[in-house]
Design an enzyme around this catalytic site. Structure first.
Site, PDB file in Angstrom:
ATOM      1  N   GLU A 102      10.774  13.060  32.903  1.00 28.75           N
ATOM      2  CA  GLU A 102       9.579  12.205  32.951  1.00 28.75           C
ATOM      3  C   GLU A 102       9.433  11.598  34.346  1.00 28.75           C
ATOM      4  O   GLU A 102      10.418  11.388  35.053  1.00 28.75           O
ATOM      5  CB  GLU A 102       9.723  11.116  31.866  1.00 28.75           C
ATOM      6  CG  GLU A 102       8.651  10.058  31.833  1.00 28.75           C
ATOM      7  CD  GLU A 102       7.254  10.577  31.496  1.00 28.75           C
ATOM      8  OE1 GLU A 102       6.854  11.609  32.046  1.00 28.75           O
ATOM      9  OE2 GLU A 102       6.550   9.914  30.713  1.00 28.75           O
ATOM     10  N   ASP A 103       8.194  11.291  34.717  1.00 29.52           N
ATOM     11  CA  ASP A 103       7.978  10.702  36.039  1.00 29.52           C
ATOM     12  C   ASP A 103       8.356   9.223  36.065  1.00 29.52           C
ATOM     13  O   ASP A 103       9.063   8.766  36.965  1.00 29.52           O
ATOM     14  CB  ASP A 103       6.523  10.897  36.520  1.00 29.52           C
ATOM     15  CG  ASP A 103       5.480  10.401  35.510  1.00 29.52           C
ATOM     16  OD1 ASP A 103       5.851   9.986  34.389  1.00 29.52           O
ATOM     17  OD2 ASP A 103       4.282  10.433  35.854  1.00 29.52           O
ATOM     18  N   ASP A 106       7.513   2.991  31.885  1.00 29.05           N
ATOM     19  CA  ASP A 106       6.888   1.692  32.123  1.00 29.05           C
ATOM     20  C   ASP A 106       7.143   0.842  30.865  1.00 29.05           C
ATOM     21  O   ASP A 106       8.198   0.242  30.731  1.00 29.05           O
ATOM     22  CB  ASP A 106       5.400   1.950  32.400  1.00 29.05           C
ATOM     23  CG  ASP A 106       4.620   0.729  32.833  1.00 29.05           C
ATOM     24  OD1 ASP A 106       5.207  -0.344  32.946  1.00 29.05           O
ATOM     25  OD2 ASP A 106       3.403   0.845  33.070  1.00 29.05           O
ATOM     26  N   ILE A 156       2.290   2.269  41.377  1.00 32.25           N
ATOM     27  CA  ILE A 156       2.660   3.167  42.478  1.00 32.25           C
ATOM     28  C   ILE A 156       1.962   4.523  42.341  1.00 32.25           C
ATOM     29  O   ILE A 156       1.517   4.895  41.245  1.00 32.25           O
ATOM     30  CB  ILE A 156       4.181   3.395  42.524  1.00 32.25           C
ATOM     31  CG1 ILE A 156       4.674   3.908  41.153  1.00 32.25           C
ATOM     32  CG2 ILE A 156       4.952   2.142  42.876  1.00 32.25           C
ATOM     33  CD1 ILE A 156       5.694   4.957  41.310  1.00 32.25           C
TER      34      ILE A 156
HETATM   35  P1  IMP Z   1       4.631   3.921  29.283  1.00 36.84           P
HETATM   36  O1  IMP Z   1       4.220   4.701  28.081  1.00 36.84           O
HETATM   37  O2  IMP Z   1       4.044   2.520  29.292  1.00 36.84           O
HETATM   38  O3  IMP Z   1       6.119   3.916  29.518  1.00 36.84           O
HETATM   39  O4  IMP Z   1       3.917   4.574  30.509  1.00 36.84           O
HETATM   40  C1  IMP Z   1       4.342   5.750  31.053  1.00 36.84           C
HETATM   41  C2  IMP Z   1       3.198   6.516  31.672  1.00 36.84           C
HETATM   42  O5  IMP Z   1       2.245   5.655  32.319  1.00 36.84           O
HETATM   43  C3  IMP Z   1       3.761   7.406  32.750  1.00 36.84           C
HETATM   44  O6  IMP Z   1       4.076   8.679  32.217  1.00 36.84           O
HETATM   45  C4  IMP Z   1       2.658   7.436  33.776  1.00 36.84           C
HETATM   46  O7  IMP Z   1       1.787   8.507  33.487  1.00 36.84           O
HETATM   47  C5  IMP Z   1       1.924   6.128  33.606  1.00 36.84           C
HETATM   48  N1  IMP Z   1       2.342   5.113  34.603  1.00 36.84           N
HETATM   49  C6  IMP Z   1       3.068   4.001  34.383  1.00 36.84           C
HETATM   50  N2  IMP Z   1       3.233   3.276  35.502  1.00 36.84           N
HETATM   51  C7  IMP Z   1       2.594   3.959  36.485  1.00 36.84           C
HETATM   52  C8  IMP Z   1       2.410   3.723  37.896  1.00 36.84           C
HETATM   53  O8  IMP Z   1       2.872   2.740  38.492  1.00 36.84           O
HETATM   54  N3  IMP Z   1       1.688   4.660  38.565  1.00 36.84           N
HETATM   55  C9  IMP Z   1       1.167   5.777  37.962  1.00 36.84           C
HETATM   56  N4  IMP Z   1       1.318   6.031  36.650  1.00 36.84           N
HETATM   57  C10 IMP Z   1       2.026   5.132  35.910  1.00 36.84           C
HETATM   58 MG    MG Z   2       3.569  10.667  32.650  1.00 36.24          MG
END
Ligand code: IMP
Ligand code: MG
Length: 177
Positions: A102-103, A106, A156
């Site tokens: 995963e990239d 968050d 970012i």
């Molecule tokens: P989560 O489900 O809240 O953990 O979010 C994860 C997804 O949100 C990642 O796979 C990214 O696609 C996107 N994401 C979260 N933070 C960033 C950021 O700072 N820049 C770009 N994409 C983000």
């Molecule tokens: Mg993603």
């Protein structure tokens, strides 16, 4: 300080490519030590992980498979019953060790959903390798097995990550200013 403009936002260089690659090498060392005899399937989550997956996989030194999937949300009959699906997953996961690539983690919601979907497809062991982790944004109870870089809770772009589709091609990581 190097800055760039993407659409309406300005970003400043925060993590240069050399540092990203150094940290990925450390993650690869750990995976090589942990999983060489586990025949894992690496599963990269598109779009954001495409550059990380490429650089990580070049450093994996045992025979393994890699596949790419996309998380898609289908609208159900009401707004509350949207269904998430992994598009492009053709592998049989029964009894498999799967390493999610995963990239960024968050809130952790995406990883929670992906784990659920992989379990329902029969994966025996699921590990997470993420390029980036925002510890102060985490809201879900997940274990991250391999983290290349921990970052503050700022937006970012670069190295695969985007702002409204832009910035994925940048070789370094930039933070919004
Ligand atoms: P989560 O489900 O809240 O953990 O979010 C994860 C997804 O949100 C990642 O796979 C990214 O696609 C996107 N994401 C979260 N933070 C960033 C950021 O700072 N820049 C770009 N994409 C983000
Ligand atoms: Mg993603």
């Amino acid at each position: 300080m190097k800055t760039i403009q993407l659409l309406d936002k300005k970003f400043a260089l925060s993590i240069p490519e050399e540092k990203i690659l150094e940290k990925i090498a450390l993650v690869a060392d750990k995976i090589n030590a942990d999983l060489a005899d586990k025949n894992p399937l690496f599963l990269a989550i598109l779009n954001g992980s495409f550059i990380f997956a490429a650089d990580l996989m070049k450093k994996i030194n045992f025979p393994c498979q890699i596949s790419f999937v996309k998380l898609a949300s289908y609208h159900g009959t009401t707004s509350t019953n949207n269904v998430l699906e992994l598009v492009g997953l053709n592998e049989n996961l029964a009894g498999k060790t799967v390493v999610i690539v995963e990239d960024i983690v968050d809130s952790g919601l995406t990883m929670t959903k992906v784990i659920e979907l992989l379990k329902s497809r029969g994966a025996e062991k699921i590990l997470i390798a993420t390029l980036l982790f925002k510890p102060s944004a985490l809201q879900h109870d997940i274990t991250l097995d391999y983290v290349a870089l921990e970052i503050p809770n700022d937006f970012i772009v670069g190295y695969g990550l985007d702002y409204d589709g832009y910035g994925r091609n940048l070789k370094d990581i930039y933070t919004v200013i």
